[in-house]
Design an enzyme around this catalytic site. Structure first.
Site, PDB file in Angstrom:
ATOM      1  N   GLU A 127       0.845  -1.135  -0.087  1.00  0.00           N
ATOM      2  CA  GLU A 127       0.124  -0.050   0.002  1.00  0.00           C
ATOM      3  C   GLU A 127       0.933   1.230  -0.195  1.00  0.00           C
ATOM      4  OE1 GLU A 127      -2.776  -0.469   3.062  1.00  0.00           O
ATOM      5  OE2 GLU A 127      -3.521  -2.153   2.445  1.00  0.00           O
ATOM      6  N   GLU A 363       9.226  -7.348  -4.272  1.00  0.00           N
ATOM      7  CA  GLU A 363       9.279  -8.631  -3.417  1.00  0.00           C
ATOM      8  C   GLU A 363      10.195  -8.722  -2.275  1.00  0.00           C
ATOM      9  OE1 GLU A 363       8.473 -12.503  -4.912  1.00  0.00           O
ATOM     10  OE2 GLU A 363       7.803 -11.691  -6.730  1.00  0.00           O
TER      11      GLU A 363
HETATM   12  C1  LIG Z   1       7.364  -2.326 -10.701  1.00  0.00           C
HETATM   13  C2  LIG Z   1       6.703  -3.076  -9.649  1.00  0.00           C
HETATM   14  C3  LIG Z   1       5.938  -4.016  -9.335  1.00  0.00           C
HETATM   15  C4  LIG Z   1       5.376  -4.213  -8.057  1.00  0.00           C
HETATM   16  N1  LIG Z   1       4.400  -5.299  -7.989  1.00  0.00           N
HETATM   17  C5  LIG Z   1       4.097  -5.528  -6.637  1.00  0.00           C
HETATM   18  C6  LIG Z   1       2.780  -6.450  -6.852  1.00  0.00           C
HETATM   19  O1  LIG Z   1       2.444  -7.087  -7.787  1.00  0.00           O
HETATM   20  N2  LIG Z   1       2.332  -6.719  -5.519  1.00  0.00           N
HETATM   21  C7  LIG Z   1       2.700  -6.023  -4.373  1.00  0.00           C
HETATM   22  O2  LIG Z   1       2.020  -6.096  -3.234  1.00  0.00           O
HETATM   23  N3  LIG Z   1       3.578  -5.124  -4.363  1.00  0.00           N
HETATM   24  C8  LIG Z   1       4.310  -4.892  -5.547  1.00  0.00           C
HETATM   25  N4  LIG Z   1       5.452  -3.882  -5.768  1.00  0.00           N
HETATM   26  C9  LIG Z   1       5.688  -3.327  -4.469  1.00  0.00           C
HETATM   27  C10 LIG Z   1       7.151  -3.637  -3.976  1.00  0.00           C
HETATM   28  O3  LIG Z   1       7.131  -4.898  -3.116  1.00  0.00           O
HETATM   29  C11 LIG Z   1       7.486  -2.432  -3.085  1.00  0.00           C
HETATM   30  O4  LIG Z   1       7.862  -1.328  -3.651  1.00  0.00           O
HETATM   31  C12 LIG Z   1       8.810  -2.793  -2.168  1.00  0.00           C
HETATM   32  O5  LIG Z   1       8.313  -4.041  -1.052  1.00  0.00           O
HETATM   33  C13 LIG Z   1       9.127  -1.746  -1.084  1.00  0.00           C
HETATM   34  O6  LIG Z   1       8.142  -0.998  -0.662  1.00  0.00           O
HETATM   35  P1  LIG Z   1       8.321   0.619  -0.716  1.00  0.00           P
HETATM   36  O7  LIG Z   1       8.347   0.849  -2.194  1.00  0.00           O
HETATM   37  O8  LIG Z   1       6.925   1.091  -0.156  1.00  0.00           O
HETATM   38  O9  LIG Z   1       9.404   1.086  -0.295  1.00  0.00           O
HETATM   39  P2  LIG Z   1       9.782   1.552   1.494  1.00  0.00           P
HETATM   40  O10 LIG Z   1       9.360   0.339   2.281  1.00  0.00           O
HETATM   41  O11 LIG Z   1       9.320   2.839   1.758  1.00  0.00           O
HETATM   42  O12 LIG Z   1      11.392   1.520   1.382  1.00  0.00           O
HETATM   43  C14 LIG Z   1      12.175   2.635   1.174  1.00  0.00           C
HETATM   44  C15 LIG Z   1      13.707   2.459   1.515  1.00  0.00           C
HETATM   45  O13 LIG Z   1      13.669   2.353   2.796  1.00  0.00           O
HETATM   46  C16 LIG Z   1      14.230   0.902   3.141  1.00  0.00           C
HETATM   47  N5  LIG Z   1      13.786   0.373   4.299  1.00  0.00           N
HETATM   48  C17 LIG Z   1      12.461   0.108   4.668  1.00  0.00           C
HETATM   49  N6  LIG Z   1      12.399  -0.377   5.791  1.00  0.00           N
HETATM   50  C18 LIG Z   1      13.608  -0.503   6.312  1.00  0.00           C
HETATM   51  C19 LIG Z   1      14.276  -1.460   7.380  1.00  0.00           C
HETATM   52  N7  LIG Z   1      13.348  -1.957   8.359  1.00  0.00           N
HETATM   53  N8  LIG Z   1      15.705  -1.405   7.501  1.00  0.00           N
HETATM   54  C20 LIG Z   1      16.325  -1.013   6.443  1.00  0.00           C
HETATM   55  N9  LIG Z   1      15.991  -0.310   5.519  1.00  0.00           N
HETATM   56  C21 LIG Z   1      14.779  -0.183   5.047  1.00  0.00           C
HETATM   57  C22 LIG Z   1      14.061   0.288   1.835  1.00  0.00           C
HETATM   58  O14 LIG Z   1      15.147  -1.058   1.940  1.00  0.00           O
HETATM   59  C23 LIG Z   1      14.157   1.453   0.834  1.00  0.00           C
HETATM   60  O15 LIG Z   1      15.418   1.255   0.416  1.00  0.00           O
HETATM   61  C24 LIG Z   1       5.783  -3.625  -6.839  1.00  0.00           C
HETATM   62  C25 LIG Z   1       6.676  -2.443  -7.042  1.00  0.00           C
HETATM   63  C26 LIG Z   1       7.235  -2.050  -8.509  1.00  0.00           C
HETATM   64  C27 LIG Z   1       8.108  -0.842  -8.313  1.00  0.00           C
END
Ligand SMILES: Cc1cc2nc3c(=O)[nH]c(=O)nc-3n(C[C@H](O)[C@H](O)[C@H](O)COP(=O)(O)OP(=O)(O)OC[C@H]3O[C@@H](n4cnc5c(N)ncnc54)[C@H](O)[C@@H]3O)c2cc1C
Length: 380
Positions: A127, A363
């Protein structure tokens, strides 16, 4: 130990490679620029068994192993990482969640349609405010009158617009934390479910990604997938397997980028000789080829252990972490070896470079993989 693939697996690799070269390679840039998943490819992918790679034959699946699955995803990614991403999300997230945790009835209703490629599967965990911290999701499912009512929105959903069936993870009892999260099967077109913003992406542009919004979306009680409250725990198991797919995608992308760089280095002449004659270029090729082999071994090992019925949380995360970072380096070096021609769309280098970045994010980011691995190490 036997590090060789079987004769059938070599044949599988050759047939997926031949298919990808003939049916995908000529259209890669056209699909990238159109930012559309090529739905016309679905029946062809299904004919080859790639829409139901690991599902039992009774549902029309190809009943292949996790190692076979890795080979298929690798060969698609070598040619078009975006198509491989869609095939991996369809097989490894949506269909896998239904295959692993669905009732017999749910499997009978949904798997044959997914396996035949009649519909693309989507899987909604992320989300806008809950990515790495997925358990912090806000989407709710409330029970009432023999139905569940979904409210909320999922972000970055592969096949959010073009999918036909979606597995949605939602909060059913906030007081129970991650034990109050459940999964549901929702058919696209259900009243109250709409596709939101289509993402205009850096790479993987032929794979559809969008927001999906639920506004008083009513689904029958029987659409609960797995036990109530088990949705998040089950999701982690789906991801253990899904991450092997992203590792395989990374190996395939890296292999494609490496081959493009190698071929270019042999052809391109500077200072009166092929640039492949320069040690600086040779070392890049040698280092990439070595890293790719190591990534492939980690990936196949995780897949082999999955096939042996072992829980692979640590091995899947190690394979995904290592292979995705190897792929980033391979794509970067591919552009570098192409020089200025790596920066323009006449050569495949720039597309590998754009596509690859998703692999250290989707993922579970590299940081989250390290966190998962460290937790596994410290728990021992
Ligand atoms: C093209 C694409 C396809 C996708 N397809 C799907 C799908 O089909 N279904 C689905 O559910 N999702 C999907 N996603 C979502 C994807 O899994 C998420 O973007 C990913 O899990 C990261 O979440 P976020 O983008 O909110 O980043 P954030 O969680 O906001 O992270 C931002 C940064 O903070 C870092 N960070 C966060 N928490 C920590 C921690 N505890 N320790 C250290 N560093 C941390 C992260 O590593 C990252 O560098 C997709 C994303 C993209 C771009």
């Amino acid at each position: 130990m036997d590090f060789r693939l079987s004769g059938e697996q070599e044949l599988l690799r050759a047939s997926v490679r031949e298919f990808a070269e003939a049916e995908i390679r000529p259209h890669v840039m056209e699909w990238d620029e159109a930012q559309q998943f090529p739905l016309t490819l679905l029946p062809k992918l299904a004919d080859l068994g790639l829409m139901g790679i690991q599902f039992p034959e009774e549902y029309g699946g190809s009943a292949m192993s996790a190692v076979d699955y890795s080979i298929c995803i690798e060969e698609l990614a070598r040619v078009c990482p975006a198509v491989a991403l869609s095939v991996a999300a369809h097989n490894g997230l949506c269909s896998a969640h239904i295959g692993m945790f669905g009732t017999d009835e749910q499997k009978r209703v949904y798997l044959p349609r997914l396996v035949r490629g009649e519909v693309l599967g989507a899987w909604g965990l992320t989300e806008a405010a809950a990515g790495s911290d997925a358990a912090g999701m806000r989407t709710t499912a409330t029970r009432g009158g023999g139905e569940w009512v979904l409210n909320g929105a999922k972000t970055f959903i592969t096949h959010g617009r073009v999918g036909g069936v979606m597995v949605v993870i939602a909060v059913t009892d906030r007081s129970k934390g991650h034990r109050g999260i459940s999964a549901f099967i929702v058919e696209h077109g259900t009243a109250g479910m709409t596709a939101g913003k289509k993402e205009n992406k850096l790479g993987m542009r032929a794979s559809d990604t969008s927001e999906v919004i639920f506004s008083d979306c009513r689904i029958p009680a029987g659409q609960l997938l797995g036990a109530e409250g088990q949705g998040f725990v089950n999701t982690l198991q789906v991801l253990d397997a899904g991450r092997i797919g992203i590792a395989a995608l990374s190996v395939g992308l890296a292999q494609g980028a490496y081959e493009a760089a190698r071929d270019y280095a042999v052809e391109r002449r500077q200072f009166g000789q092929p640039i492949a004659a320069f040690q600086a270029i040779q070392w890049k090729l040698a280092d990439n080829a070595t890293r790719i082999e190591a990534a492939r071994l980690l990936t196949y090992r995780a897949a082999y252990l999955k096939d042996a019925g072992v829980r692979t949380t640590r091995e899947s995360s190690m394979a995904k972490l290592f292979a995705s970072e190897v792929a980033v380096k391979a794509a970067d070096d591919c552009v570098q070896i192409h020089g200025g021609y790596g920066f323009v769309k006449d050569y495949p280098a720039e597309k590998y470079f754009r596509d690859v970045k998703l692999l250290t994010i989707g993922e579970g980011t590299s940081e989250i993989q390290r966190l998962v691995i460290a937790r596994q190490l410290l728990a021992q």
